[in-house]
Design a protein around this motif. Sequence first.
Motif, PDB file in Angstrom:
ATOM      1  N   UNK A 189      33.793  40.643  29.654  1.00  0.00           N
ATOM      2  CA  UNK A 189      32.588  40.103  28.391  1.00  0.00           C
ATOM      3  C   UNK A 189      31.805  40.756  28.452  1.00  0.00           C
ATOM      4  N   UNK A 190      31.500  41.852  28.678  1.00  0.00           N
ATOM      5  CA  UNK A 190      30.450  42.340  28.265  1.00  0.00           C
ATOM      6  C   UNK A 190      31.049  43.086  27.064  1.00  0.00           C
ATOM      7  N   UNK A 191      32.166  44.098  26.810  1.00  0.00           N
ATOM      8  CA  UNK A 191      33.110  44.469  25.508  1.00  0.00           C
ATOM      9  C   UNK A 191      33.108  43.919  24.531  1.00  0.00           C
ATOM     10  N   UNK A 192      32.968  42.268  24.260  1.00  0.00           N
ATOM     11  CA  UNK A 192      33.406  40.985  23.922  1.00  0.00           C
ATOM     12  C   UNK A 192      31.805  41.189  22.986  1.00  0.00           C
ATOM     13  N   UNK A 193      30.711  40.923  24.183  1.00  0.00           N
ATOM     14  CA  UNK A 193      29.822  40.685  23.622  1.00  0.00           C
ATOM     15  C   UNK A 193      28.740  42.384  22.529  1.00  0.00           C
ATOM     16  N   UNK A 194      29.404  43.320  23.190  1.00  0.00           N
ATOM     17  CA  UNK A 194      29.205  44.996  22.461  1.00  0.00           C
ATOM     18  C   UNK A 194      29.951  44.832  20.907  1.00  0.00           C
ATOM     19  N   UNK A 195      30.761  44.645  20.809  1.00  0.00           N
ATOM     20  CA  UNK A 195      32.013  44.808  19.838  1.00  0.00           C
ATOM     21  C   UNK A 195      31.140  43.819  18.523  1.00  0.00           C
TER      22      UNK A 195
ATOM     23  N   UNK B 254      37.632  35.533  23.542  1.00  0.00           N
ATOM     24  CA  UNK B 254      37.713  36.242  23.937  1.00  0.00           C
ATOM     25  C   UNK B 254      37.313  37.514  24.009  1.00  0.00           C
ATOM     26  N   UNK B 255      36.791  37.009  25.757  1.00  0.00           N
ATOM     27  CA  UNK B 255      37.285  37.979  27.081  1.00  0.00           C
ATOM     28  C   UNK B 255      39.118  37.364  27.079  1.00  0.00           C
ATOM     29  N   UNK B 256      39.063  36.073  27.663  1.00  0.00           N
ATOM     30  CA  UNK B 256      40.033  35.516  27.865  1.00  0.00           C
ATOM     31  C   UNK B 256      41.474  36.567  26.738  1.00  0.00           C
ATOM     32  N   UNK B 257      41.151  36.095  25.880  1.00  0.00           N
ATOM     33  CA  UNK B 257      42.428  37.217  25.228  1.00  0.00           C
ATOM     34  C   UNK B 257      42.576  38.032  25.437  1.00  0.00           C
ATOM     35  N   UNK B 258      41.789  38.683  25.336  1.00  0.00           N
ATOM     36  CA  UNK B 258      41.850  40.930  25.892  1.00  0.00           C
ATOM     37  C   UNK B 258      42.206  40.479  27.588  1.00  0.00           C
ATOM     38  N   UNK B 259      41.962  40.134  28.556  1.00  0.00           N
ATOM     39  CA  UNK B 259      42.633  40.018  29.950  1.00  0.00           C
ATOM     40  C   UNK B 259      44.149  39.395  29.695  1.00  0.00           C
ATOM     41  N   UNK B 260      44.503  38.505  28.646  1.00  0.00           N
ATOM     42  CA  UNK B 260      45.570  38.153  28.506  1.00  0.00           C
ATOM     43  C   UNK B 260      46.439  39.274  27.946  1.00  0.00           C
ATOM     44  N   UNK B 261      45.886  39.924  26.828  1.00  0.00           N
ATOM     45  CA  UNK B 261      46.796  40.868  26.219  1.00  0.00           C
ATOM     46  C   UNK B 261      47.194  42.814  27.803  1.00  0.00           C
ATOM     47  N   UNK B 262      45.951  42.752  28.086  1.00  0.00           N
ATOM     48  CA  UNK B 262      46.229  44.197  28.933  1.00  0.00           C
ATOM     49  C   UNK B 262      46.689  43.618  30.050  1.00  0.00           C
TER      50      UNK B 262
END
Length: 150
Positions: free
Chosen positions: A38-44, A99-107
């Motif tokens: 979530x922090x990564x999404x907010x910063x990006x 967006x955070x969920x998409x990143x979690x799925x890809x990781x």
Amino acid sequence: MTIRATNQADVIPLRPLPTAADPAPQGLPREPLWRDLVGEVLRRERRAQGRTLKDVSEASRISMAYLSEVERGRKEASSEVLAAAAQALGLTLADVLALAGERLVSLTAARTRSRSRPLGTAGGHRSVRTTGPVGATGPAGPMGGVLLAA
């Protein structure tokens, strides 16, 4: 026992930082925490808009120090704080979480791929099937059956 002795405590981190002598299991990166994503999404999103931490902090009415810690994954923000930060960025809470969920799925997919062995099938593809007809209703919901990867 003295007061000094009673005020001393060992602090055990929930997730200790990895050291060179203690790599992640099977050489894989550690599993991400939700607060990191979530922090990564907010910063990006903030940086993509060319906005400063101070600007978003003022717009969201979140202290700059706290918002910085949320962005760095140091603090687990409440849904109210996340909604305020999202709104200040012109997003909804659902946008940030998606967006955070998409990143979690890809990781997670990357971790799974690097852990899996070759399947011995043509092209190394995995077969995917559903347990029910597409569009069926039931315990899996209106979207169809559960996806199983073999």
